[in-house]
Scaffold this active site. Structure first.
Site, PDB file in Angstrom:
ATOM      1  N   PHE A 112      27.560  32.744  42.293  1.00 53.54           N
ATOM      2  CA  PHE A 112      28.481  32.480  43.358  1.00 53.54           C
ATOM      3  C   PHE A 112      28.550  30.937  43.906  1.00 53.54           C
ATOM      4  O   PHE A 112      28.738  30.805  45.157  1.00 53.54           O
ATOM      5  CB  PHE A 112      28.182  33.521  44.360  1.00 53.54           C
ATOM      6  CG  PHE A 112      27.897  35.058  43.902  1.00 53.54           C
ATOM      7  CD1 PHE A 112      29.028  35.600  43.675  1.00 53.54           C
ATOM      8  CD2 PHE A 112      26.736  35.417  43.758  1.00 53.54           C
ATOM      9  CE1 PHE A 112      28.846  36.724  43.044  1.00 53.54           C
ATOM     10  CE2 PHE A 112      26.116  36.433  43.368  1.00 53.54           C
ATOM     11  CZ  PHE A 112      27.358  37.549  42.876  1.00 53.54           C
ATOM     12  N   ASN A 144      43.272  40.445  32.869  1.00 51.70           N
ATOM     13  CA  ASN A 144      42.411  42.003  32.550  1.00 51.70           C
ATOM     14  C   ASN A 144      42.441  42.639  34.013  1.00 51.70           C
ATOM     15  O   ASN A 144      41.668  42.244  34.810  1.00 51.70           O
ATOM     16  CB  ASN A 144      40.940  41.790  32.069  1.00 51.70           C
ATOM     17  CG  ASN A 144      40.239  43.316  31.651  1.00 51.70           C
ATOM     18  OD1 ASN A 144      40.622  44.081  32.140  1.00 51.70           O
ATOM     19  ND2 ASN A 144      39.394  43.264  30.833  1.00 51.70           N
ATOM     20  N   LYS A 152      41.329  45.545  34.849  1.00 50.01           N
ATOM     21  CA  LYS A 152      40.242  46.209  34.941  1.00 50.01           C
ATOM     22  C   LYS A 152      38.842  45.301  35.491  1.00 50.01           C
ATOM     23  O   LYS A 152      38.546  45.581  36.755  1.00 50.01           O
ATOM     24  CB  LYS A 152      39.760  46.815  33.694  1.00 50.01           C
ATOM     25  CG  LYS A 152      38.556  47.784  34.025  1.00 50.01           C
ATOM     26  CD  LYS A 152      38.308  48.535  32.864  1.00 50.01           C
ATOM     27  CE  LYS A 152      37.644  50.041  33.043  1.00 50.01           C
ATOM     28  NZ  LYS A 152      37.852  50.808  31.933  1.00 50.01           N
ATOM     29  N   GLN A 208      36.813  42.135  40.546  1.00 47.77           N
ATOM     30  CA  GLN A 208      36.290  40.883  41.266  1.00 47.77           C
ATOM     31  C   GLN A 208      37.105  41.151  42.541  1.00 47.77           C
ATOM     32  O   GLN A 208      36.378  40.490  43.654  1.00 47.77           O
ATOM     33  CB  GLN A 208      37.453  39.684  40.558  1.00 47.77           C
ATOM     34  CG  GLN A 208      36.890  39.308  39.214  1.00 47.77           C
ATOM     35  CD  GLN A 208      36.190  38.014  39.324  1.00 47.77           C
ATOM     36  OE1 GLN A 208      35.224  37.739  40.278  1.00 47.77           O
ATOM     37  NE2 GLN A 208      36.442  37.054  38.564  1.00 47.77           N
ATOM     38  N   ILE A 255      47.431  38.526  35.394  1.00 48.16           N
ATOM     39  CA  ILE A 255      46.097  39.257  35.469  1.00 48.16           C
ATOM     40  C   ILE A 255      45.725  39.553  34.080  1.00 48.16           C
ATOM     41  O   ILE A 255      46.479  40.298  33.490  1.00 48.16           O
ATOM     42  CB  ILE A 255      46.231  40.602  36.403  1.00 48.16           C
ATOM     43  CG1 ILE A 255      46.841  40.352  37.758  1.00 48.16           C
ATOM     44  CG2 ILE A 255      44.839  41.001  36.652  1.00 48.16           C
ATOM     45  CD1 ILE A 255      46.168  39.034  38.378  1.00 48.16           C
ATOM     46  N   GLU A 304      37.809  34.099  43.693  1.00 50.48           N
ATOM     47  CA  GLU A 304      37.779  33.631  45.261  1.00 50.48           C
ATOM     48  C   GLU A 304      38.754  34.179  46.080  1.00 50.48           C
ATOM     49  O   GLU A 304      38.399  34.542  47.160  1.00 50.48           O
ATOM     50  CB  GLU A 304      37.599  31.716  45.310  1.00 50.48           C
ATOM     51  CG  GLU A 304      36.015  31.487  45.040  1.00 50.48           C
ATOM     52  CD  GLU A 304      36.101  30.185  44.209  1.00 50.48           C
ATOM     53  OE1 GLU A 304      36.795  30.177  43.262  1.00 50.48           O
ATOM     54  OE2 GLU A 304      35.249  29.440  44.695  1.00 50.48           O
ATOM     55  N   GLY A 318      43.569  32.816  38.191  1.00 46.74           N
ATOM     56  CA  GLY A 318      42.166  33.017  38.668  1.00 46.74           C
ATOM     57  C   GLY A 318      41.844  33.862  39.865  1.00 46.74           C
ATOM     58  O   GLY A 318      42.752  33.958  40.726  1.00 46.74           O
TER      59      GLY A 318
END
Lengths: 326, 175, 739
Positions: C242, C632, C634, C639, C630, C706, C703
């Site tokens: 993180f 993946n 899953k 995330q 996206i 975050e 991504g």
């Protein structure tokens, strides 16, 4: 962790002999002792493993109560049929503490002997009178959110962290111990100490004594009880304030009330005179608030924990409401 | 103020170094004899002496649950008990769950529900779910959440972990 | 017939290794003759070490050495040799550099012994005498000392637009408030650990917990003056980070130092308490002044942040960029100042700056909407910006409005009543809150290598990391899709400094950067395969260009005539038993510069607050995310779920408390630093909103590391206000603040 010698005792007499050596300590569940040994807060030079001694039985007493063997696991106690049905307050209090893993290891006797979770007690590089008498209390002028508001001294404002003990105090348990001078029974209210000028002593158990059992009297308040725990997350955190409340009701009139606070003092905090205010009274919010005010008389905050005074009052009212309506 | 705690250092007769002894540990059905000093925890015995590194150290103080193993079928924190105290008990670690290459249903469910990210708390979570099923005390969703709260997941996979735990309870996939 | 591996949910390819305990993290490699190092930390926050006595520790049989500032070997003097890829401007801390103490819990000695237990014991015997000097650790008491750093670590705050002060004065509706965010520590479940193995000839093999093995490699090479090729850093699994693993931490330095001196293998693992002795999310105070018209149009935003940093480095993060990214307003002025204190340098922590800045901005916006009497979602719509006003650029894509719509619908936002304290069940006040957020979608240069073996198995590698984000899995998906291979025929390797160059894994840019390189390197293999096929006798592909062929089901075929196909195996069989290899680097396309790229989120939250006891329970979270493609769904959903849990921690629980008398963090373990537990987490929904983006990078993916956290904490704060009518502007919202 410093080096230590290690033996296993098979019976109480041997255990008492072994623990009389200077620097010796018992180990059973180990959940707090090893935690503290790793950071050098406790450093026994000899450990006596008492887990082989047959002290784990939970059984009924002739007086109509129950006896919890000192080595009964917290989980086994909380889920024991006798405890669940006759002393649900105790069951709830135990399950409000720690985690399933810790409750599977920790013993009932060990639960009584937990040390404070004060930030400074846990950090050997800071002054702490409980850990190192005379070094000073860092918490009074420092960070004290979790710490005591009742029964404090100028030397120490630590709290006792147990949930189980709060319920045991409410249920007027007796602690049975054996030492070199034989057996004795300690009423729960006299088991733990206030810090005074001896903050390094948590309890009145003598260094050569072993807890053998905890006895509960017949009266279990299984109808009207509650254990209310307030903390900084929903599970796996020590209490900011907790309340064990037990009522004996006749209609909406209170015959007997037991109220014990946790998280606010160096021992489970009970004020019998304040409890007595409820005797013969109606179970109303107003009456509960009166008792709450009486309970917190003389409470003193140290800055970060000032809120506990009002929180404890509200918690008492809520706990008594819940106990009434259960 | 010293890093050495003078008060405690002076008490009693302390050995300069602890003697080692032969400690017999039963892990995943195999008996191991180790030369250990009493100050070695079950966790360190597993990781440093038996190279069973599946059991993780996340705090070493019983504050995270990463080291959860099953002791005679019940979950405990292996960091808070000494190896010398657990002789002749049956210790089950994550390495002992798969049988002949076939994953334990709870292991497979962790994959299927993506109930982990970094994977570091995962062995402890898996042992904890199995322990929870063995212990038989969880009845409701809130029970599961509470009884799984002894295993912290910093990646925050709780929603999926709880789903695995629900499924494990329904299918009674204990040890 | 084309297999779409990307965009479909796949189980983690490293799942089996993780659920069986086979996955090896830094401290878990078996090394013969391994020694154990335990660190001694400073008791004081500032001053000097007067004297250190290590004799008692050294007397113990089995203790090899105690390294201190007095006996450490020489290492490079220059700042630049201690600066790593993520170092802020300044002079980095050198472990055991001198007798000077710069922060509490500073590492001051390393004890090396045969066993862990012995080293831990010997560390207790190191006797230290200090000469303490007065320290300053209190940000709020030192605000008057705030300064503008000479150099910002992240881009400096934008220049003012319009006249924020003038417009504020003239505005009919005004809000001026301060918001405070405490220090946080990353606390990945795996504690930082390194094993440094000295080899004949002075070569080093190092296992390290790090978010970029090449960062550690370069750092060791620079600091100790070892040629880079003599240092190999390996890190196949990282137990969370993180941001804590963006910079090499002191256990790496000390393990290497000891290994070089003792010519042995040395392992140093930090304790959980020591995890509070290096970087953290900085304590930050923010002031927001917002002016608006009575009908809800923003007229002025002033956003000032003052954050702590150390005495030796100027750390800053993107706290004040969010008004320009998220709101249409003509008059905006922002600033970011620092106060240097006797603490360790702060460190990027999941959504650095975004978590802090979005909390303050989104709470202030909620306050303003309430003051005006407008639904907070409607207020945001009214002040929606299609452009990034900081840079005056269009977005490469922005489906935030769709996040609002889908999130609100799923949550049932339309049924919300404006008035606080309007919903109640028993003692529980119920509140609904909303907030939105953004996170920049960046692409960095990255490289990858691909090897297609004679039997058709593909191995792709890059020196990136998988800190739980799913790198192994999504890279496998991308490579499998491009090459038309089944997932099980593809292996992705990472976490070895000898692999092709990769940026740090952070900033939510790994899919974008490394994923684009993986795509490119596979396309290079495609080219090779086509060329080889063309050389075959009577090849039906002789006239084909790469654009004319497709790859699927282990075949290459003409896209317009799929029946014309050849198996990859048949092509590979032409290569005389040799593998095909390719290497490629992918840089951001220059056309990206004309656009801004951000992922966006909208979070809707329901809380229950006990009217008397102040306890807060987050009963429902719905987060809608627009983050391009996206890869993946899953692992991507995981995330965002994780981000929600972080949001709960930020809003309600996490707080590293500094005792200013001692200058020391006191909540330094997992009992006293509260991370959310399972019982804190209830119904949580994730919606991925479709967003097409052909500019952001060749994959169209933005991504997800975050974006899941930023809007959650302010939505919780706003829900608490809606439940109670109390506005808490200082995190965390603990029950005492609501009594």
């Amino acid at each position: 962790m410093r080096p230590f010698t290690f033996t296993q005792a098979q019976d109480v007499d041997t255990a008492v002999q072994e623990v009389s050596l200077e620097g010796a300590k018992f180990v059973a569940g180990g959940t707090n002792l090893l935690d503290l040994m790793k950071i050098d807060v406790m450093s026994p030079s000899h450990l006596v493993d008492i887990t082989q001694i047959a002290l784990e039985t939970i059984e009924e007493t002739e007086a109509g109560g129950i006896r919890l063997g000192a080595l009964a696991k917290n989980a086994d106690t909380a889920y024991h049929e006798l405890v669940e049905t006759r002393y649900p307050l105790l069951s709830h209090a135990i399950l409000a503490g720690a985690t399933a893993q810790l409750r599977n290891m920790a013993t009932d006797g060990g639960n009584l002997l937990q040390r404070t979770r004060c930030y400074y007690f846990y950090d050997t590089q800071t002054p702490c009178n409980k850990r190192e008498p005379g070094s000073g209390c860092s918490a009074i002028q420092g960070y004290n959110r979790d710490l005591a508001i009742l029964g404090t001294s100028e030397h120490c404002i630590a709290t006792h962290p147990s949930d189980m003990c709060v319920a045991l105090a409410a249920l007027e348990a007796t602690v049975h111990v054996t030492g070199k001078n034989g057996e004795r029974a300690i009423p729960f209210a006299d088991f733990h100490r206030l810090p005074g000028d001896t903050p390094h002593l948590d309890s009145n158990l003598q260094p050569d004594e072993i807890i053998t059992s905890i006895e509960l009297p017949a009266k279990g308040f299984a109808k009207h009880y509650t254990y209310l725990k307030l903390r900084d997350r929903a599970s796996y955190a020590f209490a900011l304030v907790s309340v064990a409340a037990a009522l004996e009701l006749e209609g909406d009139t209170i015959k007997e009330a037991r109220i014990v606070l946790g998280g606010v003092a160096h021992k489970p905090w009970r004020v019998p005179e304040a409890e007595a205010l409820l005797q013969g009274q109606k179970a109303t919010r107003d009456n509960f608030r009166k008792v709450a005010e009486a309970y917190l008389q003389g409470a003193q905050g140290f800055g970060h924990n000032d809120f506990k005074i009002e929180l404890a009052k509200r918690a008492i009212v809520r706990a008594l409401e819940q106990a009434t309506n259960r | 103020m010293n890093t050495e705690n003078s008060l405690q250092a002076t008490t009693a007769v302390r050995p300069q170094l602890p003697d080692t002894r032969t400690v017999t540990l039963r892990v995943n059905g195999t008996t191991h004899q180790l030369q250990l000093a009493p100050w070695t925890s079950v966790l360190d015995a597993l990781r440093e002496h038996l190279q069973l590194t599946g059991t993780k150290k996340g705090c070493d103080h019983g504050q995270c649950g990463a080291c959860t193993v099953l002791l005679d079928g019940k979950r405990i924190n292996s960091c808070l008990t000494l190896a010398v105290m657990q002789e002749n008990k049956e210790i089950t670690t994550v390495e002992g769950l798969a049988k002949e290459g076939e994953l334990h249903p709870v292991q497979q469910a962790f994959i299927d529900h993506d109930a982990f990210q970094c994977g570091y708390c995962t062995p402890g979570q898996i042992c904890s779910v199995i322990g929870m099923v063995n212990e038989g005390k969880a009845k409701t969703l809130d029970d599961i959440r509470d009884l799984m709260s002894g295993n912290i997941c910093r990646c925050g996979a709780y929603i999926n972990i709880v789903k695995v735990a629900q499924e494990a309870l329904e299918k009674n996939t204990g040890l | 017939m084309k297999e779409n591996y990307t965009g479909t949910p796949a189980n983690r390819v490293d799942g089996r290794a993780k659920v069986t305990g086979e996955a090896k993290y830094a401290a878990e490699f078996e090394v013969p003759g391994l020694l154990y190092g335990v660190v001694v930390n400073s008791a004081i926050a500032k001053g000097k070490i007067k004297h250190m006595d290590t004799s008692a520790a050294l007397q113990l049989p089995g203790v090899h050495q105690v390294f201190t500032h007095e006996n450490r070997p020489g290492y490079s003097w220059f700042d630049k040799h201690h600066q790593d890829e993520d170092a802020p401007p300044g002079s980095p801390f050198r472990p055991l550099g001198s007798n000077e103490i710069k922060f509490s819990m500073q590492p001051i000695a390393l004890v090396v012994a045969d066993t862990y237990e012995l080293a831990r014991y010997a560390a207790l015997l190191v006797h230290v005498e200090y000469e303490a000097q007065p320290h300053e650790t209190d940000l709020e008491a030192n605000l008057p000392r705030a300064y503008k750093p000479k150099k910002y670590k992240s881009p400096p705050p934008s220049d003012p637009r319009g006249d924020a002060a003038g417009a504020f004065d003239k505005a009919e509706v005004k809000l001026e408030q301060a918001y405070a965010h405490p220090a946080h520590h990353h606390n990945p479940m795996e504690m930082h650990a390194s094993i440094a193995i000295w080899k004949e000839g002075g070569k080093l093999t190092v296992y390290d917990k790090i978010q970029g093995v090449q960062n550690s490699q370069q750092y060791i090479s620079n600091a100790f003056g070892i040629p880079k090729e003599n240092v190999q850093v390996i890190s196949p699994f990282v137990g969370g980070a993180f941001g804590s693993g963006l910079r090499p931490q002191y256990q790496l330095f000390l393990a290497v130092l000891a290994a070089l001196e003792l010519k042995r293998a040395v392992k140093v693992v930090l304790t959980r308490q020591q995890m509070f002795s290096f970087g953290h999310r900085p304590h930050t105070v923010q002031r927001l002044a917002i002016g608006a018209s009575p009908d809800g149009k923003l007229q002025s935003i002033t956003h000032n942040a003052i954050a702590e940093t150390s005495r030796f480095e100027d750390y800053n993060e993107d706290v004040v960029i969010w008004p320009g990214v998220l709101y249409d307003c003509d008059n905006v002025e922002v600033s970011h100042q620092l106060v240097d204190l006797d603490v360790y340098t702060p460190l990027d922590m999941r959504a650095p700056g975004g978590t802090t800045g979005t909390f303050a901005l989104e709470c202030a916006i909620d306050e303003m909407a309430f003051q005006i009497g407008m639904d907070p979602l409607e207020f945001r719509l009214k002040n929606y910006t299609e452009k990034d006003l900081n840079e005056d650029k269009p977005h490469s894509s922005k489906e935030l409005k769709e996040c609002y719509r889908q999130g609100a619908e799923k949550f049932g936002w339309a049924n919300r009543k404006m008035e606080p304290r309007s919903m109640k069940e028993g003692h529980q006040l119920i509140g609904w809150g909303v907030a939105h957020g953004a996170w920049e979608a960046q692409q960095q240069e990255a490289s990858a290598k691909a090897v297609l073996s004679p039997n058709g198995k593909l191995t792709v590698s890059s020196a990136t990391a998988d800190i739980g984000t799913g790198t192994y899995t999504v890279m496998t998906q991308i490579a499998a899709e491009v090459m038309g291979l089944p997932l099980e025929d593809v292996t992705f390797e990472l976490g070895d400094s000898t692999m092709p160059k990769s940026p740090l894994e952070g900033g939510s840019w790994t899919v974008s950067s490394v994923g684009s390189a993986v795509k490119l390197v596979c396309e290079k293999l495609q080219e090779q395969l086509l060329k080889m096929a063309q050389k075959m006798k009577n090849s039906p592909f002789s006239e084909a260009k790469l654009a004319d062929v497709s790859f699927a089901n282990k075949q290459m075929f003409l896209t317009h005539a799929p029946a014309t196909s050849i198996s990859l195996q048949a092509i590979l069989d032409q290569n005389e038993g040799k593998p095909l290899e390719a290497e490629a680097s992918q840089k951001p396309d220059s056309k990206q510069k004309k656009y801004s790229s951000y992922s966006h989120s909208a979070t809707f939250v329901e809380v229950q607050v006990d009217e008397e006891l102040g306890t807060v329970k987050v009963t429902r979270i719905v987060t809608a995310v627009a983050a391009g493609r996206i890869i993946n769904p899953k692992t991507g959903r995981s995330q965002i779920l994780g981000g929600s849990v972080w949001g709960i921690g930020v809003a309600l629980e996490e707080h590293t408390v500094l005792d200013h008398n001692l200058g020391r963090f006191m909540t330094h373990d997992l009992d006293k630093y509260h991370l959310p537990v399972s019982a804190d987490v209830h119904e949580t929904d994730v919606i991925f909103v479709e967003e097409k983006d052909e500019i952001v990078n060749p994959l169209g993916a933005k991504g997800l590391g975050e974006i899941g956290i930023v809007s959650v904490a302010p939505a919780i704060c706003n829900a608490v206000f809606h439940a109670t009518g109390k506005r808490i502007r200082e995190l965390p919202i603990t029950l005492d603040k609501l009594l």
